[in-house]
Scaffold this active site. Structure first.
Site: not given
Ligand code: UDP
Length: 328
Positions: A10, A149
């Protein structure tokens, strides 16, 4: 040392791998390439200190094997970006909560030091300035998907704390504020790569709302420095730390600065939040970190100003554009 990075392909994970390898550590990156990218680690492939396992964080046996082989575990695998969170809420919540549970279980089994990356989103819509680690978390209602989230990341923190208290697993929790830099993609909504890409194409910069909301952007290299300092600080275990930069900017001013830095002919286009993220979306007006705890504990000081950050990202996207043009 041998270091496992979940989410190692990432944006942040790949910069962390670079920094650890520079220090002479060997890095085992794990990534399912859902949002991680081969191009982020292409320069490391074949390096004697780097290896990559393509696997999902939900795969308990692979995670166990990787954790058993490592001296340290940085857990960065996660669903990222407001756009992804709003568009794929089930995947977001399951990846975050289940993935962290799998990693913590394995770290508990083998008693490996682990660093959990949480987010400033957990402060939710609190109006306090700045946000300190001991503040209450003010999360909105469950029909507003964004809070799924924040709530999942907060649950990760509670779980990590529970492992610390219950089984003395050496865990440190970090709350990352807006982290930006080369390799970050605008695909999942992040504002700076989007603005830079729009500016380089002379397209209008899409400022959501009226642009008066502010953020504090931190260069990924400063964030990586904070992560590495905290990992090696035994006194940090069982604690939560903010990592970020205090320099605050409104999103409208950010757009103007990107236009200036690129010499673009772009204009600014105001886009209602509803058009960007659908109905029921809530944004936070200000998000400023209190960094006194990490400064005191680890001697952390961000080195990159917003000016440096913008020019680094512009340079990255100009090079990428030129490379892609030369291939065509
Ligand atoms: N934003 C914007 N235009 C874009 C993308 C984002 O104005 O094209 C705004 C977004 O609404 C927020 C800020 O920029 O107020 C930072 O967004 P980002 O998704 O990068 O991070 P957040 O702080 O929301 O997690």
């Amino acid at each position: 040392m041998k270091i496992l990075i979940t989410g190692g392909a990432g944006f942040i994970g790949s910069h962390l791998a670079d920094a650890l390898i520079t220090q002479g550590h060997s890095v085992l990156a794990m990534d399912d390439f859902s949002t991680g990218k081969h191009e982020n680690i292409a320069h490391l492939e074949g390096h004697p200190l780097f290896s990559i396992v393509g696997a999902d964080i939900a795969d308990e046996s692979i995670v166990r094997e990787c954790v058993a082989a490592a001296d340290r575990v940085y857990h960065l695998a996660s669903a990222v970006g407001v756009r992804l969170v709003v568009e794929q809420p089930v995947r977001t919540i399951e990846t975050i909560v289940h993935g962290t549970s799998v990693v913590l279980k394995a770290c508990s089994r083998y008693r490996k030091p682990v660093l959990i990356t949480s987010t400033s989103e957990v402060y939710g819509k609190s109006g306090k300035v700045p946000f300190s680690e001991d503040d209450d978390l003010v999360i909105g209602p469950s029909h507003r998907r964004r809070w799924g989230y924040a709530c999942s990341k907060a649950l990760d923190e509670f779980l990590a704390m529970a492992y610390w208290h219950h089984s003395h697993v050496p865990v440190v929790i970090t709350r990352l504020f807006n982290t930006v830099g080369p390799r970050q993609t605008g695909q999942y909504g992040m504002v700076l790569p989007r603005f830079v890409q729009q500016a380089l194409k002379d397209e209008p910069l899409t400022v959501y709302g009226d642009g008066s909301q502010t953020r504090c952007f931190c260069h990924v290299k400063d964030v990586v420095d904070g992560l590495m300092k905290l990992m090696e600080l035994p006194a940090a275990r069982g604690q939560v730390f903010n990592i970020g930069n205090r320099e605050e900017v409104s999103i409208r001013e950010l757009a103007e600065r990107v236009i200036r830095a690129t010499g673009s002919r772009s204009t600014i286009k105001l886009v209602p939040f509803e058009d960007a993220y659908g109905p029921d979306f809530e944004d936070m007006q200000r998000r400023v970190p209190d960094l006194s705890k990490i400064e005191r504990a680890a001697g952390y000081r961000p080195k990159y100003s917003l000016e440096d950050i913008i020019s680094d990202i512009v340079e990255y996207y100009v090079r990428k554009r030129d490379r892609e043009a030369s291939i065509r």
